[in-house]
Scaffold this motif. Structure first.
Motif, short mmCIF file in Angstrom:
data_model
loop_
_atom_site.label_atom_id
_atom_site.label_comp_id
_atom_site.label_asym_id
_atom_site.label_seq_id
_atom_site.Cartn_x
_atom_site.Cartn_y
_atom_site.Cartn_z
N ARG A 1 -0.55 15.08 -5.74
CA ARG A 1 -0.74 15.34 -4.32
C ARG A 1 -1.16 14.05 -3.61
N GLY A 2 -1.60 14.18 -2.36
CA GLY A 2 -1.86 13.01 -1.55
C GLY A 2 -3.27 12.47 -1.67
N PRO A 3 -3.52 11.30 -1.11
CA PRO A 3 -4.85 10.67 -1.18
C PRO A 3 -5.95 11.54 -0.58
N SER A 4 -5.65 12.28 0.46
CA SER A 4 -6.68 13.08 1.11
C SER A 4 -7.10 14.27 0.27
N VAL B 1 -4.61 -1.85 -6.31
CA VAL B 1 -3.38 -1.87 -5.51
C VAL B 1 -3.08 -0.45 -5.02
N VAL B 2 -2.92 -0.30 -3.71
CA VAL B 2 -2.55 0.97 -3.10
C VAL B 2 -1.32 0.73 -2.23
N ASP B 3 -0.30 1.56 -2.41
CA ASP B 3 0.94 1.43 -1.64
C ASP B 3 0.75 2.07 -0.26
N PRO B 4 0.83 1.29 0.82
CA PRO B 4 0.67 1.87 2.17
C PRO B 4 1.69 2.97 2.44
N VAL C 1 -11.57 4.17 2.07
CA VAL C 1 -11.58 3.16 1.00
C VAL C 1 -10.15 2.80 0.59
N LEU C 2 -9.30 3.80 0.43
CA LEU C 2 -7.92 3.56 0.02
C LEU C 2 -7.16 2.77 1.08
N ARG C 3 -7.40 3.06 2.34
CA ARG C 3 -6.73 2.31 3.41
C ARG C 3 -7.16 0.85 3.39
N GLY C 4 -8.43 0.61 3.08
CA GLY C 4 -8.89 -0.78 2.99
C GLY C 4 -8.20 -1.55 1.89
#
Length: 447
Positions: A194-197, A218-221, A246-249
């Motif tokens: 599922r998603g990050p949220s 590493v997080v894929d935008p 945090v993930l967006r950062g």
């Protein structure tokens, strides 16, 4: 006098014993455990680099050292030890706090290939559980896939990324430390369907990944963009909102060229583990998409991630305990406010607390109110329970039947042996990793 056996010495068992002796001055409690060591998942599940959480052992120790509480380790329950029916004869009441010992499976082809393990097995290995597989988990692996995005997944990811200098100061067994120090794993993919949220890790655990030396996160935008709640996380509950922040950062941060990379992936569902030379060589995923109802649906698009090590971290599950009823669908013992139900009827003197009662949910502290509910039920039943005659000392009856438990003195002898082992290796306390060494240390305390 109310004599109670508590089966399991982890947090739920210790909190049950504590609540009993605090609420009933005539209660005497024997805390039985299959292992010769107490504390359950606090000893064998908390990551070795989480010293603050592991320090909870100090409060559990205070419970087990209470004058009306007795620790009896090395006592299995069932046909290979003390049958549940016999235990019921020895005590006015028995409370089962045996946790959820099994891991959930993915149910996909290739899951049993060499190199594919449950995260539980990996944690047991680096935590020196005496039943752990003695295997080179990281041998010849350069890329690893961790399936799951909860705190256990974060723990095993962090252990794979840590260097020997950071791990040598922990109580990790020497063989695991040596193996991880020699590890050539450079890329660790932690993957959720599922998603990050909707990820289940806590923000504190997540942030730790960004503090690891010589490691890029590493997080894929593009994967964040797939989650509609990531566009404006303001409406999310606090913990989930902080995770997204945090993930967006990390998604906007440039790579530093570190030696190791942790890649957090989302909207990927494992469908098959692919073999290479008789071992796992890659994981095939299907891309998923939000279904608008909090779940995901398959898109028919697939991706493969190379991996010589796969750790499955998709949850725990209770296992049947011989002599007790069991709900196979829920992985729990049927109960009413902690009272065991047999065919829908309360079984006098039998109780449950912890994960075997409610399923593998909550944090360590959740076991306190769970134990309290069960203890209140038990004490409500106590006037009837104490009418039944039981042996004056159940320990004497156990010994007469050929069972010689590891008492508190034996456990303290194990602690001393682990301190001596660590000193001989130039480290702090180092856990003894196998049954033979644990029992040999415990016997050194025998009169």
């Amino acid at each position: 006098m109310l004599r109670v056996a508590v089966v399991g010495s982890g947090p739920s068992g210790c909190y049950t014993a504590q609540s009993l002796v605090q609420r009933e001055p005539e209660a005497y409690v024997d805390v039985l455990d299959r292992l010769p060591c107490p504390y359950g998942l606090v000893r064998y599940g908390v990551a070795p680099d989480h010293e603050k959480i592991k320090s909870l052992q100090d409060s559990l120790r205070a419970v087990l050292e209470h004058e009306r509480v007795r620790f009896l380790g090395g006592v299995p329950i069932g046909s290979r030890g003390v049958p549940a029916a016999r235990l019921r004869e020895l005590y006015h009441a028995v409370v089962y706090c045996v946790g959820a010992a099994a891991d959930r499976h993915l149910g996909i082809p290739g899951e049993d290939l060499p190199g594919s393990w449950s995260a539980t097995e990996f944690v047991s290995w680096y935590s020196a559980h005496p039943d752990a597989a003695d295997d080179g988990f990281v041998r010849d692996a350069r890329q690893a896939v961790v399936v799951g995005v909860g705190n256990v997944a974060v723990d095993v990811t962090r252990m794979l990324a840590r260097g020997p200098a950071e791990l040598s100061c922990t109580d990790m067994p020497q063989a695991a430390l040596t193996a991880l120090a020699a590890s050539r794993v450079t890329d660790i993919h932690m993957v959720g369907r599922r998603g990050p949220s909707q990820a289940r890790f806590t923000t504190k655990e997540l942030r730790e990944l960004g503090t690891l030396p010589d490691t890029d996160v590493v997080v894929d935008p593009a994967e964040l963009a797939l989650d509609p709640d990531c566009a404006d996380p303001a409406a999310l509950p606090g913990a989930r909102r902080r995770n997204v922040e945090v993930l967006r950062g990390w998604a906007g941060a440039p790579a530093s060229g570190a030696a190791r990379r942790i890649r957090l992936r989302f909207f990927l569902r494992p469908v098959e583990l692919l073999a290479d030379g008789g071992r796992v060589g890659a994981v095939r995923f299907e891309r998923t998409a939000p279904d608008g109802r909090g779940g995901v649906t398959g898109t028919g698009r697939y991706e493969e991630i190379e991996a010589q090590l796969v750790l499955r971290s998709v949850g725990y599950r209770g296992v049947p305990l011989e002599g007790l009823p069991f709900d196979a669908d829920r992985g729990t013992v049927p109960h009413l406010a902690g009272r065991v139900l047999r065919a829908g009827v309360v079984a006098p003197g039998e109780y449950v607390a912890g994960w075997i009662k409610r399923g593998p949910t909550g944090v360590i502290g959740t076991n306190r109110p769970c134990a309290k509910e069960t203890v209140l039920s038990l004490l409500e039943d106590a006037p009837v329970l104490v009418r039944r005659d039981v042996p004056g000392d159940p320990l004497a009856a156990l010994r007469a039947e050929g069972i010689e438990p590891v008492g508190w003195a034996g456990w303290r002898a194990i602690e001393r042996a682990e301190a001596e082992l660590g000193a001989s290796l130039g480290r702090g306390v180092v856990k003894l990793p196998d049954w033979d060494s644990l029992l040999a240390a415990a016997r050194a305390a025998a009169p």
